[in-house]
Design an enzyme around this catalytic site. Structure first.
Site: not given
Ligand code: IMP
Ligand code: MG
Length: 332
Positions: A13, A16, A42-44, A138, A177, A192, A255, A283
């Protein structure tokens, strides 16, 4: 072959998606490859003013670049297909652009059911851990064996090493991650199940010498979601969470917030070999009006944003790392 890698230096988070999106805009990549994780990520991404949250599909698709879910990933087929539908419904052209590596593993309903019972780690309950467990024991199922994925399957060796369509293959690897959640380098067991470092990217079928830039992505403060206690007691933390909008893109969970651990940042830079570092959300601290970080056993306090940026830049640039500070609303 050339490959740039985007890695997260903290607990995920850190932005990326934003950095990958920017790199796709400014470089001529032939492929964007997600190299680890599943739909726990989750990529925003803001594209042409519209907000997208993708879990599986890498951001190359927004620029007409072939986007591959690599063999280091685990895939939820239903989620993957619905993500394609969502992109299409928002006018993104996905035709012939989205692929899954034949040897990527599948997250099954059984994996989801098992992960839904987790209380120890605070997982995203997306079946990630059980899917990787079965891969390594496997007993897993691979993408090549799923009829619904037939039209999306790609053989990574052929695509990257034998395909005469490309004069030179140029890849952007998009990690998921982050360093603090890495199965080997993170705070085990609160991690993870995949390799979140640059090592994880190389496992997806490229020779190490093809790696050009390693973009490390961090935030000016830290956040973590999961079962361990992470947040400190500073009254600034709830404010940072609110102003920084620090709620999970996948699960909506708040978070936990803490000041930057500069030692962890340096460790992540060293292990990944990051030559470029983007530090996001400057900021947010400016709005809160507190500029602090941990280094060694000390909590450092800075007078203002400039002092903090200067201190960090000098520390990292001494080691040959290029540092960029970015604001939440910036399109870098
Ligand atoms: P899992 O990956 O769902 O098994 O969760 C293991 C740990 O990683 C938990 O603490 C999750 O909250 C965390 N995690 C997994 N994916 C992400 C992510 O994309 N961002 C932040 N934390 C994540
Ligand atoms: Mg995320």
């Amino acid at each position: 072959m050339i490959a740039d890698v985007v890695v997260d230096l903290q607990y995920g988070d850190c932005g990326k998606g934003k950095v990958s999106h920017h790199l796709c805009k400014t470089n001529k990549y032939t492929h964007v490859i997600r190299y680890n994780g599943g739909c726990n990520a989750g990529h925003t991404i803001y594209h042409n003013g519209e907000k997208f949250v993708t879990h599986h599909i890498p951001c190359g698709v927004f620029f007409g670049i072939k986007s591959i879910i690599g063999p280091g990933c685990v895939v939820n087929v239903t989620q993957f297909l619905s993500e394609i539908q969502e992109l299409k419904s928002k006018g993104v052209n996905t035709n012939g652009l989205i692929y899954v590596a034949s040897n990527a593993h599948i997250i099954t309903d059984f994996h989801l059911a098992q992960d839904s019972r987790d209380t120890d780690i605070g997982t995203t309950k997306r079946g990630n851990g059980p899917a990787y467990r079965d891969k390594y024991s496997r007993k897993g199922m691979r993408a090549i064996d799923v009829p619904e994925l037939e039209e999306y399957i790609v053989d990574m060796y052929h695509e990257l090493h034998e395909n005469t369509e490309y004069r030179e293959v140029s890849i952007l690897f998009e990690g998921a991650q982050g360093f603090g959640l890495d199965i080997d380098w993170g705070d085990y067991p609160f991690v993870t199940s995949s390799h979140c470092t640059v090592g994880g990217a190389i496992l997806n079928g490229v020779p190490p010498k093809s790696i050009r830039d390693i973009w490390g992505v961090a935030k000016i403060y830290e956040t973590y979601v999961g079962a361990k206690t992470f947040e400190g007691t500073d009254e600034a933390f709830p404010e940072i969470r609110r102003i920084g909008d620090e709620f999970g893109a996948t699960t909506g969970r708040p978070r936990q917030v803490n000041w930057m651990d500069f030692d962890l940042l340096q460790k992540a830079i060293n292990i990944n070999g990051s030559n470029k570092v983007v530090i996001n959300k400057m900021d947010i601290l400016d709005k809160v009006g507190k500029w602090r970080l941990y280094s060694g056993l000390n909590l450092f306090e800075f007078e203002n944003s400039e002092d903090m940026q200067l201190w960090i830049s000098e520390m990292l640039e001494d080691k040959g790392v290029e540092v960029v500070f970015s604001r939440h609303k910036d399109r870098i």
